[in-house]
Design an enzyme around this catalytic site. Structure first.
Site, short mmCIF file in Angstrom:
data_model
loop_
_atom_site.label_atom_id
_atom_site.label_comp_id
_atom_site.label_asym_id
_atom_site.label_seq_id
_atom_site.Cartn_x
_atom_site.Cartn_y
_atom_site.Cartn_z
CD1 TRP A 49 -11.74 24.46 22.88
CD2 TRP A 49 -9.65 24.30 23.65
NE1 TRP A 49 -11.55 23.17 23.34
CE2 TRP A 49 -10.28 23.05 23.81
CE3 TRP A 49 -8.31 24.44 24.07
CZ2 TRP A 49 -9.62 21.94 24.38
CZ3 TRP A 49 -7.66 23.34 24.63
CH2 TRP A 49 -8.32 22.11 24.78
CG ASP B 133 -7.62 26.54 17.92
OD1 ASP B 133 -7.70 25.55 17.17
OD2 ASP B 133 -7.65 26.44 19.17
CE LYS C 41 -10.96 18.57 19.52
NZ LYS C 41 -10.06 19.55 20.11
C1 LIG Z 1 -9.36 20.25 20.98
C2 LIG Z 1 -9.01 21.65 20.82
C3 LIG Z 1 -7.75 22.16 21.19
C4 LIG Z 1 -6.70 21.30 21.87
O1 LIG Z 1 -6.13 20.43 20.97
P1 LIG Z 1 -4.91 19.50 21.39
O2 LIG Z 1 -4.63 18.80 20.11
O3 LIG Z 1 -5.37 18.61 22.48
O4 LIG Z 1 -3.78 20.37 21.81
C5 LIG Z 1 -7.48 23.49 20.97
N1 LIG Z 1 -8.39 24.30 20.40
C6 LIG Z 1 -9.61 23.86 20.03
C7 LIG Z 1 -10.58 24.80 19.40
C8 LIG Z 1 -9.96 22.54 20.22
O5 LIG Z 1 -11.16 22.08 19.84
#
Ligand SMILES: *Cc1c(COP(=O)(O)O)cnc(C)c1O
Length: 359
Positions: A102, A171, A195
């Site tokens: 990521w 993030d 998540k």
């Molecule tokens: C799932 C995830 C993303 C992507 O998220 P989207 O909502 O699909 O854009 C980005 N960073 C991390 C750490 C993730 O787990």
């Protein structure tokens, strides 16, 4: 039907209580005669709901008053662009920690806006470890430092917050609300909701006031934090049902005792699973134990010819979505807040039986 445990990385399992509540209110939300899906986001009922959700999140995370909480769309991926757009402010360099897949995506997008200075790179150890913070090479001209506290694909998680003389951007998609977090150490925190906060379609952004500047020239108006903050995240129609669902998830976490309780449960859950892996001959996880994720547990089987059988048998045992990310292979158990201890127990028992039979 026997109890099903869903180990999907995202969209992922929701607490049953939350889904039951949605079901009970689905057709008639609090005597409005219609569903919460069918009403204006500017009506009083939705305004109350949305403000309560924000307040609950503020209470849970202890978000200081000098931070705005935005309820946006576009996923964490949209933040990969919004962060440089809003935070560079004329600067040309930003620091990025590369600790997993990521991070790689965030870096690729940031490169479209600035010089990305990679201040630490776990690529060298195949994303199995994080270098000591002392050894990071931070560019002091950077407008900010971006990192990914939990790498959802690689299963690495920081146990500290980097401390630097510039805004720290995180993030937190796959770790938000899984343990306490000192928001005051961050400039921006963002996370997709699918998540640990409910449904896809919602992205929560927590941003310190002084980082919300004037609109940035020639950028999409929706991509300005100022547009969103000045309009309480309702410049255009927000993702109303996902916002509502997040509110229910916040309520549910409050009911469990908040983030300290969540952390205790998550720690115990992950320890149980790692200890099954470490004590077996068949399963292994190569991440430095200090940085193993509490949320996403990747593991491989000693003989990958058993993968297919493992997935088939686990599916039949109502343990779903254990296939690893294609970049890593093997298996991955995502065990977010909504996964109860019983789900871990069922998985550990299955793994142990599988090893006895086929290992
Ligand atoms: C799932 C995830 C993303 C992507 O998220 P989207 O909502 O699909 O854009 C980005 N960073 C991390 C750490 C993730 O787990």
């Amino acid at each position: 039907m026997n109890q099903v445990y869903n180990f999907s990385a995202g969209p992922s399992m929701l607490p049953e209580q939350v889904m039951r509540k949605m079901q009970s209110e689905l057709l008639d939300y609090r005597n409005m005669k219609v569903s919460v899906m069918e009403v204006s986001h500017r009506g009083q009922d939705f305004m109350e709901l949305s403000q309560k959700a924000e307040q609950d999140l503020r209470d849970l995370m202890g978000i200081p008053d000098n931070y705005k909480v935005l309820f946006l769309q576009g996923g964490a991926s949209a933040q990969f662009s919004m962060v440089p757009i809003n935070l560079l402010r004329g600067g040309s360099v930003a620091n990025y920690a590369n600790t997993g897949r990521w991070s790689v995506k965030a870096i690729a997008e940031a490169k479209r806006y600035c010089d990305v200075h990679i201040c630490t790179d776990s690529k060298e150890n195949s994303y199995k470890d994080i270098a000591e913070f002392d050894s990071w090479n931070i560019d002091t001209n950077g407008a900010y430092l971006h990192y990914t506290p939990n790498e959802t694909i690689d299963g690495l998680e920081f146990d500290y917050v980097p401390e630097v003389d510039m805004p720290v951007v995180a993030d937190m998609s796959s770790t938000i609300l899984s343990r306490p977090c000192d928001v005051s150490k961050f400039g921006v925190i963002y996370a997709g909701a699918q998540k640990n906060m409910g449904l896809s379609g919602l992205t929560v952004v927590i941003v310190r006031d002084d980082l919300i500047g004037e609109p940035v020239d020639k950028q999409p108006v929706l991509f300005n934090y100022s547009t969103q903050a000045n309009n309480q995240s309702m410049y255009n129609t927000p993702s109303t049902f996902s916002w509502y669902a997040a509110g229910l998830v916040f309520d549910w976490i409050k009911g469990l005792g908040g983030l300290e309780s969540m952390a205790n449960i998550n720690k115990e859950k992950s320890q149980k699973l790692y200890s099954e892996i470490d004590n077996s001959e068949l399963y292994s996880n190569q991440v430095n134990p200090k940085y193993r994720s509490w949320m996403n547990v990747p593991f491989v089987l000693a003989d990958d010819r058993l993968d297919k059988l493992f997935l088939e048998k686990s599916y039949n045992a109502n343990l779903l979505a254990l296939k690893g990310h294609k970049a890593v292979g093997g298996m991955r158990a995502s065990i977010y807040n909504a996964m109860p201890m019983e789900g871990i127990n069922a998985l550990v028992e299955f793994m142990s039986d599988f090893e006895k039979q086929y290992g």
